[in-house]
Motif scaffolding. Structure first.
Motif, PDB file in Angstrom:
ATOM      1  N   SER A  62       0.990  -1.210   0.023  1.00 54.26           N
ATOM      2  CA  SER A  62      -0.182  -0.235  -0.060  1.00 54.26           C
ATOM      3  C   SER A  62       0.794   1.272  -0.147  1.00 54.26           C
ATOM      4  O   SER A  62       0.444   2.373  -0.723  1.00 54.26           O
TER       5      SER A  62
ATOM      6  N   THR B 147      -1.243  -5.483   2.044  1.00 52.27           N
ATOM      7  CA  THR B 147      -1.972  -4.213   1.861  1.00 52.27           C
ATOM      8  C   THR B 147      -2.881  -3.729   2.892  1.00 52.27           C
ATOM      9  O   THR B 147      -3.383  -4.685   3.745  1.00 52.27           O
TER      10      THR B 147
ATOM     11  N   LEU C 154       1.844   1.951  -3.504  1.00 52.64           N
ATOM     12  CA  LEU C 154       0.893   2.455  -4.439  1.00 52.64           C
ATOM     13  C   LEU C 154       0.709   3.992  -4.036  1.00 52.64           C
ATOM     14  O   LEU C 154       0.431   4.577  -4.956  1.00 52.64           O
TER      15      LEU C 154
ATOM     16  N   ASP D 250      -6.439  -3.208  -3.536  1.00 55.71           N
ATOM     17  CA  ASP D 250      -5.037  -2.756  -3.557  1.00 55.71           C
ATOM     18  C   ASP D 250      -4.077  -3.913  -3.742  1.00 55.71           C
ATOM     19  O   ASP D 250      -3.133  -3.923  -4.491  1.00 55.71           O
TER      20      ASP D 250
ATOM     21  N   ARG E  29      -4.359  -4.821  -7.437  1.00 56.87           N
ATOM     22  CA  ARG E  29      -3.606  -3.444  -8.342  1.00 56.87           C
ATOM     23  C   ARG E  29      -1.986  -3.862  -8.059  1.00 56.87           C
ATOM     24  O   ARG E  29      -1.315  -3.846  -9.119  1.00 56.87           O
TER      25      ARG E  29
END
Lengths: 569, 569
Positions: B393, B507, B396, B524, B527
């Motif tokens: 995370s 995440t 990201l 996430d 992703r």
């Protein structure tokens, strides 16, 4: 019991010169995953003061807005202290700046705390590589900073960073730092095992050398070798009169020395009184309350104060405990505010089950009954249930086996839905239909998730029938995914703690579906509460409450049913 | 580094006479909440053998069916051992029965293990109150049991229960027990601090006295005073040549001595080699694997091997670590198979963020960029996010700030429903609608709960577009209810570990609704995985896989959309 006697500490009363110094709010808060708000810190400090520590290190004013604000609020009436001095942490002045002109020193001077603890380098490698200055300037920074703050009327402690590694590398310089600090007026020079690599048998020589300089010495240990508490005790035996640590052993990496273990060992094993009389009995409650504030789960196996610290499981022990509990306890748990607990488990055998049953007020003297219950427990634990933690579920199981489980409600069905459309807020709602005391209850509930919404719907169904239940509250909810290979078919286990304000009980649910398991634990939580509510009502013969319950139930029933239809639309 | 030199143990090679003895499968499994199946025990034993311990105490054959079955399977080919001897635990014979006629002794003799460890009373109070026999009969039980098993060709160890309290109460008798055991042929007399109340400075005198009797002495410590590891080391310094403990410090109450900490201290601090060459580097992996089998979460702050053991958070440290990591480590983490980690947190400051960013391969040398990221992190952590654990995370977030976050899919809406009718099985299903690579994907999923069903639906939406993603798997799911008072509005935080078989990433999701938070962490997780998948594909130029992906995606799209409509009905 052997006692270490020096520094007049064999005096059973609290030695005036001995410092119990808590660093939970500064060093402790650097633990991975821990984030403390200003309110958290104020509440923790208040618990520490009640517990009776002598010093509370609150943070580093000037290093970040949060800590500065903490000191502003703490020193402007929000933190009245009865036992402790509030301490501000900081560094010796910057290289090449007068202490009087260093803004960080000024922040300490002006933060409102009466005591400052300055971290100083005592390791030549750190002076050269991290501080990038000369050994002499480092000493001058120390001398100047202490002298300045003392002249401003503050009490000053020095944290000699990396002292032990520094001593090994350049013993003369490390001791020079101690001497300089003491001469400049530091009230204690705290030897810090910053990287936590020390072992107890190494402490004596080094601490004695520092004491030999004529300085009042303190100790600050980390647990990287798994010896933080023992290292602290070894330092005290070598003459340290100031111990630093954190509640629940919080701290960066492996944590700081657990201050409660240190204090409990000093009071119960050495026979010194280092907290105000009687305060040690508040240790368990204090550590638990602080764990709830930090929201970092405190391990059940913490020495002295963990929920498992005096819990007995093995059948072998259990039978002996029936003879004499003290055969299996190193101290009386009451001394630290803890309790002896018997656990129920497939390893327990009848002995535990019988003791446990009697503790709950059931007669299990009949061997075959006890055997039947034991069998049932083993069978359920094979499915993934655990009764070690879930006392309330164990009592329900026991009541079922003994035919003493009244039917307080029967569930017809439940459903819960959660959804979110792009851009809008998520919604969780549930519908529960059940029969309680012959009346069908049918309600919808909304919540912050499927289980919460089921809880809301369940409460709306039950409260009309059992109004006093409105006082019940879900306190904690824990999910464990069960490893398929661990011999159980179930895939998930849920534990729920419920409270009625006076006491808390735990129930367990198991299933292949997390919602199903949660629902089981939820229903058992209310079943247990209701059974005890009804029994108390009868025992204490509170007719009025009984009538109220009846009357409210009747009227609410129709309303309840109607409103449930409305809201269910 | 100071070394303790005796018993020829300054010899840097593994002393043949030194025993590393693991009791995880017997004493360790008595930990509250721990339940080990026979398969669990076989798997753990195999890890312990690979790690290189000398002895594995497998359980108590004859005391319960599970342990008897464990020994039957372990000794009939299911547990090939390379380093360790399998040990069966038991008691000295019953009062007034010949050892040869005692069924429990027979169970040990016939269990197939070559070594037996018998617990014997060495505390006069326990002999009288728990065993209810005479001091002489207790010695005879010991003598008879050891002699019998030795004559049957077994190696025998004696666990002298409550030895330290016994010594304090009646030193002569406690030492008589040691002498009797040694004379009868016990290979080691293990002094047990059964209630865990000892302190390191008390060990020397007592252990030396036992060694003085001329018996080979071992040590078995519990952590009730928070000193189990230190007590074990103190006993070794006093001459004990056999150390008992559990992986991850498992055990009843506060646990047994952590065998890994003991071994790591002996090898890295004392310079003795007590495991086969190079095996200590497997410590972290071994302890973690065993924690996964026991399903009892192993604390991140365990000395040496915890995930936090070499994790640095404080900005103060971080800047110095840029200069020299070893300034802040007591040992090289690689020696125990662990890693130094930099944590991201609101206390970290830019230094950590920059180091962390560079570790992830992003250029954060520009101060303003680093400052912007730091601000964003602080802001999110105030909402309840934590990036200490959630590296994926954090990446990201970093990519978003740097404008390097490709849009791999956009969610239109999701919904999940769970329900159960009395008597029928519970059902959880979900519907997800999203757009990926310009194609609308609309699927239903079924699972063991709302999050699982959402995951199933999400996977059905994404796999047609990104076929390789089929290899991704959710490994762990953790929920934390955030304390409202801790300065955050959010009420729940979810952490999800995802693996692609090669590596695992974490995440985080935060929200007022647990499903919403879970959904965020879930999306996430995919992703992150997809972004790395796409980048690797381009970097490694695997055209074929690229085409496949495209072709499969195209064909699956129509099917997918159609089938999704069917299944959504």
């Amino acid at each position: 019991m052997q006692r270490t006697e020096h520094h007049g500490c064999h005096d059973p009363h609290r030695p005036e010169t001995f410092h119990v110094y808590d660093v939970t709010l500064r060093d402790g808060s650097q633990q991975e995953g821990m984030q403390l708000s200003i309110n958290d810190k104020l509440r923790i400090a208040s618990y520490l003061d009640d517990f009776g520590v002598g010093f509370i290190e609150g943070g580093w004013p000037g290093s970040n807005p949060k800590d500065s604000e903490f000191f502003r609020r703490a020193t402007s009436g929000e933190l009245p202290l009865r036992n402790a001095e509030l301490v501000a942490f900081g560094m010796t002045r910057r290289v090449g700046v007068k202490a009087a002109d260093d803004p960080l020193i000024a922040a300490l001077r002006d933060c409102g705390a009466g005591v400052a603890t300055l971290v100083a380098k005592s390791h030549v490698g750190h002076v050269r590589e991290a501080l990038r200055t000369t050994l002499e300037e480092n000493l001058e920074m120390l001398r100047d900073s202490v002298t300045h703050l003392r002249s401003e009327g503050m009490r000053v402690f020095i944290d000699a960073e990396h002292f032990f590694d520094g001593y090994r590398l350049d013993r003369a310089y490390a001791l020079e730092v101690v001497r300089t600090a003491a001469e400049a007026g530091a009230e204690a020079v705290v030897l810090c095992d910053t990287n936590g690599g020390m072992l107890p048998s190494w402490m004596g020589e080094i601490v004695s050398a520092a004491v030999g300089v004529g300085a009042p010495v303190g100790i600050h240990c980390h647990n990287d070798s798994g010896c933080a508490v023992a290292n602290t005790l070894a330092a005290v035996e070598a003459g340290a009169m100031h111990v630093q640590g954190c509640v629940n052993g919080y701290g960066e990496r492996t944590g700081n020395a657990d201050i409660v273990s240190v204090v409990a060992n000093l009071e119960l094993k050495y026979g010194w009184q280092v907290l105000p009389e009687g305060n040690l009995a508040e240790a368990t409650r204090t550590a638990q309350a602080i764990a709830e504030i930090t929201n970092v789960p405190a391990g059940p196996r913490r020495a002295y104060i963990g929920t498992s610290a005096f819990a007995h499981k093995a059948g072998l022990h259990a039978s002996a405990i029936k003879v004499d509990p003290n055969l299996y306890q190193h101290v009386d748990p009451a001394r630290v505010g803890n309790d002896m607990r018997m656990l129920v488990s497939d390893m327990a055998g009848r002995a535990n089950i019988q003791i446990k049953g009697e503790q709950l007020g059931f007669d299990l003297s009949d061997r075959s009954t006890a055997a039947a219950v034991t069998e049932r427990v083993k069978e359920r634990e094979l499915q993934g249930y655990t009764y070690d933690a879930a006392d309330a579920s164990f009592e329900l199981l026991l009541r079922q086996e003994l035919g003493l489980l009244p039917e307080v409600f029967t569930v017809s069905h439940w459903t819960t839905t959660s959804y979110e459309n792009a851009g809008s807020d998520p919604v969780s709602e549930a519908v529960v239909k059940l029969v309680a005391q012959g009346r069908t209850q049918y309600f919808v509930g909304e919540g912050n998730g499927p289980v919460n919404s089921l809880d809301m719907a369940l409460r709306r169904c039950l409260i009309p029938v059992y109004p006093t239940m409105a006082g019940y509250e879900l306190q904690d909810y824990r999910v464990r995914i069960l490893d398929g290979s661990s011999g159980t078919e179930a895939s998930v286990r849920v534990l729920i703690d419920t409270t009625n304000g006076e006491r808390t009980w735990t129930t367990v649910g198991v299933g292949t579906n997390v919602i199903e398991a949660s629902w089981e634990a939820l229903c058992d939580a209310y079943r247990y509460g209701l059974i005890h509510l009804l029994e108390n009502r009868v025992e204490s013969g509170e007719e009025r409450r009984l009538e109220d319950a009846g009357r409210t139930a009747d009227t609410t029933n129709t309303d309840g049913t109607r409103s449930s239809v409305d809201s269910a639309v």
